[in-house]
Scaffold this active site. Structure first.
Site, mmCIF file in Angstrom:
data_model
loop_
_atom_site.group_PDB
_atom_site.id
_atom_site.type_symbol
_atom_site.label_atom_id
_atom_site.label_comp_id
_atom_site.label_asym_id
_atom_site.label_seq_id
_atom_site.Cartn_x
_atom_site.Cartn_y
_atom_site.Cartn_z
ATOM 1 C CG HIS A 120 14.702 -21.626 18.876
ATOM 2 N ND1 HIS A 120 13.497 -21.691 19.575
ATOM 3 C CD2 HIS A 120 14.682 -20.979 17.837
ATOM 4 C CE1 HIS A 120 12.619 -20.883 18.716
ATOM 5 N NE2 HIS A 120 13.194 -20.520 17.713
ATOM 6 C CE LYS A 122 14.812 -16.884 20.191
ATOM 7 N NZ LYS A 122 13.799 -17.930 19.594
ATOM 8 C CG ASP A 127 26.689 -7.651 37.171
ATOM 9 O OD1 ASP A 127 27.768 -7.949 36.438
ATOM 10 O OD2 ASP A 127 26.656 -6.458 37.191
ATOM 11 C CG HIS A 300 8.632 -14.592 16.883
ATOM 12 N ND1 HIS A 300 9.600 -14.478 17.734
ATOM 13 C CD2 HIS A 300 9.156 -15.370 15.897
ATOM 14 C CE1 HIS A 300 10.704 -15.290 17.499
ATOM 15 N NE2 HIS A 300 10.217 -15.758 16.475
ATOM 16 C CE LYS A 302 9.175 -18.360 19.925
ATOM 17 N NZ LYS A 302 8.391 -18.309 18.742
ATOM 18 C CG ASP A 307 -7.115 -23.251 36.500
ATOM 19 O OD1 ASP A 307 -8.101 -23.008 35.721
ATOM 20 O OD2 ASP A 307 -6.741 -24.120 37.049
#
Length: 427
Positions: A120, A122, A127, A300, A302, A307
């Site tokens: 899952h 991404k 380089d 979508h 996350k 603080d």
């Protein structure tokens, strides 16, 4: 789920520059430009790659880089990216792009069975010097012009010493998927090395979740930050049904006077997502947690902040799949400037795009049913991590795309709506 609370594999790395990227409008141009400017190596991991206008732009950028002699590796998930045409795959492999499929599953009566333990993450590494980590897939539904179902999401671009750790991680993932330790050592020796030079003022950790040594690292960092919070906690998460211990820490924080806010889906891509989260509303609201439902379109993201220093952006939801089964990756940041940017984005959502949930909104529910439901929800939250952890922990397989049924499938064309309009990311 095993208890790794004493694990100290993760550590702060200083001297990084980290920029927040919101939605495809900011993310895609930055990634595609970085690939087009790559000199030596491009590595891309993604859960979803669709053959729509975004996927075709990624396709063109990788082909161009490979044509210049850049070493290009693409890893896609067999469940999340099941419908790429033979023409699309061969257009990459014919110019030297290495396309690997994580757990390509055979279909049974038209249905994909490889639902659990998905790749899952991404991640993009260019380089060995620049990296992108977040929740944005390569599909047109991450662009506003997709319409009411366009997703609200976030990623980060990183330069600095932490990129070397991300780079080693993605090379190791390819090796563990089938190439072996010898390949990893040779590739690491040949790969471009990050200079490790000072790029900014942010401390960062690259935190992953797997099914071997790091089964709960991301959740552990969330809980530690919640326990340490003294002023504010803001969590924006698309799929919210965390374990009992995280819920308990949120309630404790609110009761000791911390301003705890959750931004959850009000217009979910899957109705069950809102249903699951709303089962926790009474439990959280009565402890003083403030809940906001994002109503512009599907959320979508996350992301979270605690603080005025701690933040995280990544691929991990706070639900059973992400916390107990999927392979995930988050960046945890310790930097006041980045925290402030993320806070301003979250505050804007809450002010202009969210509905705040009040206990009065839930008063119509029969109290007896609420009591029964709370009992079952409590025990589900308490025991599901251990139960899901008992599912088979197969060794992840990375199969060259030309060896999967993607390569033998008849061409399906490259319509902008291919896959993207019908498939939703169920995690």
């Amino acid at each position: 789920m095993s208890n790794n609370d004493n694990s100290n594999d993760n550590h702060w790395i200083g001297g990084n520059r980290i920029e927040l990227l919101e939605n495809g409008e900011q993310f895609f141009p930055r990634v595609f430009d970085a690939i087009r400017q790559a000199q030596r190596e491009v590595i891309v991991e993604t859960f979803i790659l669709f053959e729509d206008k975004v996927g075709l732009q990624l396709h063109a950028a990788m082909r161009s880089a490979a044509g210049r002699g850049v070493k290009v590796d693409l890893m896609i998930d067999g469940f999340g990216s099941p419908d790429l045409s033979r023409e699309f795959i061969e257009g990459l492999t014919s110019v030297g792009v290495k396309v690997r499929v994580f757990d390509p599953g055979q279909r049974f009566m038209g249905q994909r069975l490889n639902v659990f333990r998905r790749m899952h993450r991404k991640i993009v590494v260019i380089d060995g010097e620049r990296a992108f980590v977040g929740g944005i897939n390569y599909s047109a539904d991450h662009l506003l012009d997709f319409g009411p179902k366009a997703k609200q999401d976030y990623a980060v671009e990183l330069t600095g010493p932490v990129v070397a750790e991300i780079h080693q991680f993605v090379l190791r993932a390819i090796a563990l998927g089938g190439k072996g330790a010898g390949w990893f050592r040779r590739r690491l020796k040949q790969a471009p090395r990050a200079t490790g030079s000072h790029a900014g003022e942010a401390d960062a950790m690259f935190v992953t979740r797997d099914n071997r040594r790091h089964t709960n690292d991301i959740e552990r960092h969330y809980r530690a930050a919640i326990r340490a919070a003294r002023e504010r906690i803001v969590i924006a998460n698309a799929y919210f049904f965390p374990g009992y211990r995280l819920i308990k820490e949120l309630r404790r924080a609110a009761r000791r006077g911390v301003d705890v806010r959750l931004i959850l889906q009000g217009e979910p891509d899957m109705p069950i997502v809102k249903t699951a989260a709303s089962m926790l509303y009474h439990h959280l609201l009565h402890a003083g947690v403030r809940i906001y439902e994002y109503c512009d379109r599907p959320l979508h993201g996350k992301v979270a902040l605690m603080d005025d220093q701690w933040s995280t952006v990544g691929s991990s939801n706070l639900d059973p799949l992400s916390l107990s089964l999927n392979l995930e990756a988050n960046v945890v940041v310790r930097d006041a400037a980045f925290n402030q940017v993320l806070w301003e984005r979250m505050d804007r959502l809450m002010q202009h795009s969210c509905k705040q949930i009040d206990t009065a909104d839930l008063a119509s529910e029969w109290s007896g049913w609420r009591l029964v439901r709370s009992f079952f929800v409590f025990h589900i939250l308490r025991w599901y991590p251990a139960l899901l952890g008992r599912l088979p922990r197969h060794v992840p397989r990375l199969t060259p795309a030309e060896a999967t049924d993607l390569a033998s499938r008849r061409d399906t064309g490259t319509s902008d709506s291919a896959g993207g309009a019908t498939h939703t990311e169920a995690a």
